[in-house]
Design a protein around this motif. Structure first.
Motif, PDB file in Angstrom:
ATOM      1  N   HIS A 104       0.839  -1.206   0.000  1.00  0.00           N
ATOM      2  CA  HIS A 104       0.000   0.000   0.000  1.00  0.00           C
ATOM      3  C   HIS A 104       0.869   1.248   0.000  1.00  0.00           C
ATOM      4  N   ASN A 105       0.406   2.242  -0.739  1.00  0.00           N
ATOM      5  CA  ASN A 105       0.986   3.583  -0.673  1.00  0.00           C
ATOM      6  C   ASN A 105      -0.162   4.531  -0.361  1.00  0.00           C
ATOM      7  N   GLY A 106       0.003   5.368   0.674  1.00  0.00           N
ATOM      8  CA  GLY A 106      -1.057   6.310   1.030  1.00  0.00           C
ATOM      9  C   GLY A 106      -1.372   6.246   2.511  1.00  0.00           C
ATOM     10  N   ILE A 107      -2.489   6.828   2.884  1.00  0.00           N
ATOM     11  CA  ILE A 107      -2.898   6.828   4.298  1.00  0.00           C
ATOM     12  C   ILE A 107      -4.391   6.525   4.360  1.00  0.00           C
ATOM     13  N   ILE A 108      -4.753   5.544   5.213  1.00  0.00           N
ATOM     14  CA  ILE A 108      -6.168   5.234   5.419  1.00  0.00           C
ATOM     15  C   ILE A 108      -6.612   6.012   6.660  1.00  0.00           C
ATOM     16  N   GLU A 109      -7.430   7.028   6.438  1.00  0.00           N
ATOM     17  CA  GLU A 109      -7.746   7.939   7.544  1.00  0.00           C
ATOM     18  C   GLU A 109      -8.675   7.315   8.573  1.00  0.00           C
ATOM     19  N   ASN A 110      -9.536   6.381   8.161  1.00  0.00           N
ATOM     20  CA  ASN A 110     -10.466   5.781   9.128  1.00  0.00           C
ATOM     21  C   ASN A 110     -10.020   4.383   9.562  1.00  0.00           C
ATOM     22  N   TYR A 111      -8.695   4.151   9.507  1.00  0.00           N
ATOM     23  CA  TYR A 111      -8.228   2.793   9.814  1.00  0.00           C
ATOM     24  C   TYR A 111      -8.520   2.400  11.258  1.00  0.00           C
ATOM     25  N   ALA A 112      -8.427   3.385  12.206  1.00  0.00           N
ATOM     26  CA  ALA A 112      -8.589   3.048  13.625  1.00  0.00           C
ATOM     27  C   ALA A 112     -10.005   2.524  13.868  1.00  0.00           C
ATOM     28  N   LYS A 113     -10.967   3.182  13.214  1.00  0.00           N
ATOM     29  CA  LYS A 113     -12.365   2.772  13.400  1.00  0.00           C
ATOM     30  C   LYS A 113     -12.600   1.367  12.819  1.00  0.00           C
ATOM     31  N   ILE A 114     -12.064   1.143  11.626  1.00  0.00           N
ATOM     32  CA  ILE A 114     -12.249  -0.175  10.977  1.00  0.00           C
ATOM     33  C   ILE A 114     -11.570  -1.253  11.827  1.00  0.00           C
ATOM     34  N   LYS A 115     -10.380  -0.914  12.304  1.00  0.00           N
ATOM     35  CA  LYS A 115      -9.613  -1.889  13.106  1.00  0.00           C
ATOM     36  C   LYS A 115     -10.405  -2.265  14.366  1.00  0.00           C
ATOM     37  N   GLN A 116     -10.959  -1.231  15.000  1.00  0.00           N
ATOM     38  CA  GLN A 116     -11.731  -1.469  16.227  1.00  0.00           C
ATOM     39  C   GLN A 116     -12.893  -2.440  15.951  1.00  0.00           C
ATOM     40  N   THR A 117     -13.597  -2.197  14.849  1.00  0.00           N
ATOM     41  CA  THR A 117     -14.735  -3.063  14.506  1.00  0.00           C
ATOM     42  C   THR A 117     -14.267  -4.496  14.261  1.00  0.00           C
ATOM     43  N   LEU A 118     -13.144  -4.634  13.546  1.00  0.00           N
ATOM     44  CA  LEU A 118     -12.660  -5.981  13.230  1.00  0.00           C
ATOM     45  C   LEU A 118     -12.164  -6.688  14.491  1.00  0.00           C
ATOM     46  N   VAL A 119     -11.501  -5.921  15.365  1.00  0.00           N
ATOM     47  CA  VAL A 119     -11.006  -6.532  16.619  1.00  0.00           C
ATOM     48  C   VAL A 119     -12.190  -7.064  17.423  1.00  0.00           C
TER      49      VAL A 119
END
Ligand code: F6R
Length: 616
Positions: A104-119
């Motif tokens: 990946h190249n770039g920045i995923i701005e909502n990664y923390a939210k997605i990660k929380q849901t997946l966790v």
């Protein structure tokens, strides 16, 4: 920042090992980041990967003994955004079951939210990266269909990204997609290979049919060729462009570093720009790719210049030149600020974007805003096939040759030179008569010789750099065109020496910065503006009175400076402010180079930096 490269063989011909091809691709993309590197392919039905911290050469050492053979592979060189530079955070990243690998190249701005849901759903993460979130989300959505998983995954992401992904259930396929981060796919019909790269630099020496992915497009690559889809998964027709990326000379030759080589390239590069773009007949300049009529130029009510870093400094210099000569209100704007502003843009506003790479995310976003509001965009760029060049209706290529060192030198002076000629062109339509044009052009023509003369003083500059390398703080002081020249000089020094350096307009010192003066802070005065040199002399007196050491860069013959400066570096006499920009810029580039050499830093690849800044 990060660089992505991928390779796939198709057709009947003897296959090339994708590992070798990807490693070569990564070497070409390393200027985009050198915190870590990695590669993955599929072997015996399993994802197989190697990652290492540091440069591509370290990955190379790890890869060679393994003698891996892949028919397809994805690879990455990283400039760390989310998470330290360590193996766990290096790309490729994987889903928890190691069924897929993704770069990946770039920045995923909502990664923390997605990660929380997946966790919460029981997914286990093993890195600090935003990238792993894409891999885990993809695995979460995957139900035997790569395209459906891609559509569902990418639609949930906020931010900018380009990605390449492989899945163990589809050992013949690579999925790629991009949003506001460049990705180009190339097909070589002779060798039956497909390549994917963050930019066309990695295609050097090849003739390919290429496809630059547009926003949110998804492509599936396989031995059957390329399938292209929009973000909803609807199949799209593909129109390829023919691309031949010429082989360029990129060796350091007799020089110890690319930076020094590129500093020495300047007289010739400037000569070629002036030679190819002057219009002797009309005492003006020629720009083949400028699609503006003289009438449109007469109607221009303001010029906004957008750029970052050194290119922005070139913009500041150009704004002064254009206002002075062509009398058009002109402002240079910091692209990262401009993109979130509410600028006044009329139908007669000209926006000039300056970028060496043509890939700087903030500059591209500023251009999008300007285009949306109806401005005519002129791109000044060094990279022919870059995103910026492809988006602008009018372009002026620098033709400075590849700039490899992270620290910009020849691209900066080439930008200034092209903008100086553009100033002439605008002025000839708006304000200058033939004799003023002739005189302006004559002064331009003297620049390459003056640049050469500065290089002859490299020995004196190196001696002074050795003396001043013991200081840890620097002020660069100048007035008028020497002020942006100071900003650029300070940027060079801090980038490659890691020392504190600020560029200041000399008259502003007394309003605050003078409080910092003591014997540990060296002031470097750029005495290249003859109108204000007496004033600058007084400012230096004020520094001397407070015990501050002073090194003056001054024209030959200005012996009186010895009364105030501890050291004087004598430079060729420029006839005009514009000529002095080159003289003092090249001298300060050499100064920064030799200070860095004394300190033993990594000159061509300074810590924490990358050549192309493709994230916000
Ligand atoms: C400094 C330097 C950077 C770039 C800046 C913009 O030596 O190289 O400050 O000038 O990152 O890059 P471009 O010109 O590629 O848009």
């Amino acid at each position: 920042m990060c660089g992505i490269f991928a390779h796939l063989n198709f057709g009947e011909l003897k296959e090339r090992n994708s590992v070798d091809v990807c490693m070569e691709g990564l070497r070409q993309l390393e200027y985009r980041g050198y915190d870590s590197a990695g590669i993955a392919g599929i072997k015996d039905g399993q994802i197989c990967s190697i990652k290492s911290v540091g440069k591509v050469s370290t990955l190379d050492e790890a890869v060679k003994p393994q003698q891996l053979q892949f028919r397809l592979a994805i690879a990455h060189t990283r400039w760390a955004t989310h998470g330290r530079a360590c193996e766990a955070n290096a790309h490729p990243q994987f889903d928890q079951d190691h069924r897929l690998a993704l770069v990946h190249n770039g920045i995923i701005e909502n990664y923390a939210k997605i990660k929380q849901t997946l966790v919460k759903k029981g997914v286990t993460f093993s890195s600090e990266t935003d990238t792993e979130t894409i891999a885990q989300l993809f695995a979460h959505h995957y139900k035997e269909n790569l395209l459906k998983a891609a559509v569902n995954t990418f639609s949930e992401l906020d931010g900018a990204f380009s990605v390449a992904l492989i899945h163990k259930d589809h050992p013949d396929q690579i999925v790629v997609s991009s949003r506001d981060a460049p990705l180009v796919i190339g097909i070589n019909d002779q060798t039956n290979e497909i390549f994917v790269s963050s930019d066309t630099n990695a295609f050097t020496g090849q003739s390919l049919r290429v496809l630059f992915l547009k926003k949110d497009e998804i492509a599936l690559l396989s031995p059957d060729g390329i399938e292209l889809y929009n973000k909803k998964g609807k199949a799209l027709d593909i129109t390829f462009e023919e691309l031949c990326v010429e082989e360029c000379q990129t060796a350091t030759g007799e020089f110890d570093h690319y930076m020094l080589k590129e500093i020495y390239d300047q007289p010739l590069v400037l000569k070629e720009i002036i030679h190819s773009q002057s219009d002797e007949t009309n005492h003006s300049a020629l720009f083949e790719q400028l699609v503006l009529t003289p009438k449109q130029i007469k109607n221009v009510d303001q010029i906004l210049i957008v750029a970052c870093g050194s290119s922005l400094h070139a913009g500041y210099l150009a704004a002064n030149m254009i206002e002075t000569a062509a009398r058009i209100p002109t402002r240079a704007e910091i692209a990262s600020e401009f993109r979130y502003s509410d600028p006044i843009i009329t139908k007669n506003t000209l926006v000039i974007a300056i970028s060496q790479s043509g890939e700087t995310a903030d500059t591209l976003a500023a251009c999008e805003l300007a285009i949306d509001r109806g401005a005519h965009l002129v791109a000044i760029c060094n990279v022919k096939h870059s995103t910026l060049v492809r988006m602008a209706p009018s372009t002026i290529l620098l033709n400075a040759g590849p700039e490899i060192s992270v620290c910009s030198t020849k691209a900066f002076t080439s930008q200034v030179c092209v903008l100086q000629l553009l100033t002439l062109y605008l002025a000839r339509i708006r304000t200058f008569g033939a004799s003023e044009g002739r005189e302006f052009l004559r002064k331009c023509e003297a620049i390459p010789h003056l640049a050469q003369e500065v290089l002859k003083r490299a020995g004196s500059i190196a001696s002074l750099a050795e003396k001043y390398a013991r200081f840890t703080k620097f002020f660069y002081l100048g007035r008028q065109q020497m002020y942006p020249t100071c900003l650029e000089a300070a940027l060079k020094l801090k980038e490659i020496t890691y020392l504190q350096a600020s560029g200041l307009p000399a008259g502003e010192m007394k309003h605050g910065a003078i409080a910092l003066i003591d014997e540990s802070l060296a002031t470097i005065a750029l005495c290249g503006n003859h109108v204000t040199n007496d004033k600058l002399f007084s400012n230096l007196m004020e520094i001397k009175a407070r015990g501050g050491p002073i090194l003056a860069f001054a024209p030959d013959g200005s012996e009186s400076l010895q009364q105030v400066a501890d050291d004087v570096l004598y430079l060729p006499i420029g006839e005009s402010d514009e000529q002095n920009i080159y003289i003092y810029s090249i001298a300060t580039q050499l100064f920064a180079y030799y200070v860095a050499k004394n300190l033993g830093t990594n000159i061509d690849q300074p810590r924490n930096l990358a050549k192309s800044v493709t994230v916000e």
